[in-house]
Design a protein around this motif. Structure first.
Motif, short mmCIF file in Angstrom:
data_model
loop_
_atom_site.label_atom_id
_atom_site.label_comp_id
_atom_site.label_asym_id
_atom_site.label_seq_id
_atom_site.Cartn_x
_atom_site.Cartn_y
_atom_site.Cartn_z
N LEU A 157 -5.77 -31.67 4.81
CA LEU A 157 -6.12 -33.06 4.53
C LEU A 157 -7.61 -33.31 4.83
O LEU A 157 -8.31 -33.99 4.07
CB LEU A 157 -5.26 -33.99 5.38
N ALA A 158 -8.10 -32.71 5.95
CA ALA A 158 -9.52 -32.86 6.27
C ALA A 158 -10.38 -32.20 5.21
O ALA A 158 -11.43 -32.73 4.81
CB ALA A 158 -9.79 -32.25 7.65
N GLU A 159 -9.95 -31.01 4.73
CA GLU A 159 -10.71 -30.33 3.67
C GLU A 159 -10.75 -31.17 2.38
O GLU A 159 -11.77 -31.24 1.70
CB GLU A 159 -10.10 -28.96 3.39
N LEU A 160 -9.60 -31.79 2.07
CA LEU A 160 -9.54 -32.62 0.86
C LEU A 160 -10.48 -33.82 0.98
O LEU A 160 -11.23 -34.13 0.05
CB LEU A 160 -8.10 -33.10 0.65
N LYS A 161 -10.45 -34.46 2.15
CA LYS A 161 -11.34 -35.60 2.35
C LYS A 161 -12.80 -35.17 2.29
O LYS A 161 -13.66 -35.88 1.77
CB LYS A 161 -11.04 -36.26 3.69
N GLU A 162 -13.07 -33.96 2.84
CA GLU A 162 -14.45 -33.46 2.80
C GLU A 162 -14.89 -33.20 1.36
O GLU A 162 -16.02 -33.52 0.97
CB GLU A 162 -14.53 -32.17 3.61
N ARG A 163 -13.99 -32.64 0.54
CA ARG A 163 -14.34 -32.39 -0.86
C ARG A 163 -14.52 -33.70 -1.61
O ARG A 163 -15.40 -33.83 -2.47
CB ARG A 163 -13.26 -31.53 -1.54
N MET A 164 -13.70 -34.69 -1.29
CA MET A 164 -13.86 -36.00 -1.93
C MET A 164 -15.20 -36.63 -1.55
O MET A 164 -15.90 -37.22 -2.39
CB MET A 164 -12.71 -36.92 -1.52
N ALA A 165 -15.59 -36.46 -0.27
CA ALA A 165 -16.89 -36.98 0.17
C ALA A 165 -18.02 -36.24 -0.54
O ALA A 165 -19.03 -36.84 -0.92
CB ALA A 165 -17.02 -36.84 1.68
N ALA A 166 -17.84 -34.90 -0.73
CA ALA A 166 -18.88 -34.14 -1.44
C ALA A 166 -18.99 -34.59 -2.89
O ALA A 166 -20.09 -34.71 -3.43
CB ALA A 166 -18.55 -32.65 -1.37
N LYS A 167 -17.84 -34.85 -3.52
CA LYS A 167 -17.86 -35.36 -4.89
C LYS A 167 -18.57 -36.71 -4.96
O LYS A 167 -19.37 -36.99 -5.86
CB LYS A 167 -16.43 -35.51 -5.43
N LYS A 168 -18.26 -37.56 -3.98
CA LYS A 168 -18.88 -38.89 -3.95
C LYS A 168 -20.38 -38.77 -3.76
O LYS A 168 -21.17 -39.48 -4.40
CB LYS A 168 -18.25 -39.71 -2.83
N ALA A 169 -20.82 -37.83 -2.87
CA ALA A 169 -22.25 -37.65 -2.63
C ALA A 169 -22.95 -37.11 -3.87
O ALA A 169 -24.06 -37.53 -4.22
CB ALA A 169 -22.47 -36.71 -1.44
#
Length: 353
Positions: free
Chosen positions: A152-164
């Protein structure tokens, strides 16, 4: 727990969740999350006009991406309590019978990936284009609580990377748009300045023409006044001669018809004996000459005003006059002298330049 409840529990806006689920045709949690990330910041349209056919296709369809998405989806379902579903129901057309053993997963015959349920297999088929699946007795082990939190943390991190990455791309687009806007502003200012200069030139030309027309009008009025004055003087002289019983001096027309032989002798007399002067004005640049008859008491400036009234190429303040024979050029101080004083009576040919 449904996909909508999972997304709401992750903190997404309810209206955007409704939009994402409808736009992706309720095809699952991952497509809805992709839609939320890709359309973050965009205005929410009228949901009645949104159809699942307009939903963008999921990106990055490689096998590794599919596997990572499946794992992320499993982690989300495990953390937020979504049931895995019936792993043995709805096998694809390419599935084959595996005896009496109970099917515990679905396997892709093309790439060999195994999936816990039909939903994940369908999502894999949509992203990869694979269309051959079979039931499998291989059981997919559930993730531990620590693995679930890590995924879940990895998914949120990837979502944050996509957003950035999206924010960086938007900033780049904004810089490009600002450069285009500034260039358009400079071009518009240049066009405005050019139009302003043209307007100033047109206004100056208009004033110059108005000045010339005013000079022509003044010259015409002055010539008319002089003609009226001359006519009144001749009439008064004629009436006086009739009252006194004296002969009235013949006009130039009468002298030409009744005493043609006396004309040469008249030219020999002094200039003051001629009340009028006949002028022929030729332009130094060529063209048709201008002729007129003015009182001998008229000044050379009045001759310049007459000429300026005939052509726009002549300015009273800059025109010059000269004689070809005898060769003579008149100065500006001569403009205040009369034709009689300048010896131009009873006729003369002037060159204007």
């Amino acid at each position: 727990m449904s996909d909508k409840e999972v997304l709401l529990s992750m903190g997404f806006d309810p209206a955007r969740v409704e939009w994402a689920l409808k736009a992706t045709g309720n095809r699952g949690l991952q497509p809805a999350m992709d839609h939320l990330v890709e359309n973050e910041g965009k205005p929410i349209p009228d949901l009645s006009s949104v159809s699942s056919s307009s939903a963008p296709a999921p990106s990055g369809g490689g096998p590794m991406d599919v596997d990572e998405d499946n794992e992320d989806l499993e982690a989300l379902k495990a953390v937020y309590g979504k049931n895995a579903g019936d792993a043995g129901a709805g096998a694809g057309e390419g599935s084959s019978a595996g005896g009496d053993a109970e099917a515990k997963s679905i396997k892709c015959s093309v790439c060999g990936k195994t999936f816990k349920n039909v939903d994940l297999a369908n999502y894999h088929a949509e992203k990869s284009g694979h269309d051959q699946f079979e039931e499998s007795t291989e059981e997919i082990k559930p993730l531990t609580e620590e693995e679930k939190k890590q995924r879940l943390a990895e998914l949120k991190e990837r979502m944050a990377a996509k957003k950035a990455a999206k924010a960086k791309e938007d900033a780049k687009d904004n810089l490009a748009n600002e450069a285009i806007r500034r260039k358009a502003g400079r071009d518009m200012n240049a066009i405005r300045e050019e139009m302003k200069q043209k307007e100033l030139l047109k206004e100056a030309e208009k004033k110059r023409r108005e000045k010339i027309e005013d000079q022509k009008a003044r010259a015409a009025v002055k010539a008319q006044i002089e003609a009226d004055k001359k006519a009144r003087a001749e009439k008064a002289a004629r009436e006086k001669a009739l009252r006194e019983g004296k002969p009235f001096p013949e006009t130039s027309a009468q002298a030409g018809t009744s005493a043609p032989a006396a004309a040469p002798a008249a030219h020999k007399g002094p200039g003051k004996d001629y009340p009028e002067t006949r002028l022929q004005i030729r332009m130094a640049s060529g063209g048709q000459p201008y002729t007129t008859t003015l009182p001998s008491d008229s000044t050379l400036r009045e001759v310049a005003e007459f000429l300026a009234a005939q052509t726009l190429s002549v300015d009273v303040e800059t025109v010059n006059f000269s004689l070809t024979f005898p060769r003579k050029t008149f100065a500006r101080s001569d403009f205040s002298r009369t034709l009689r004083d300048l010896g131009l009576t009873p006729s003369a040919v002037l060159i204007a330049s």
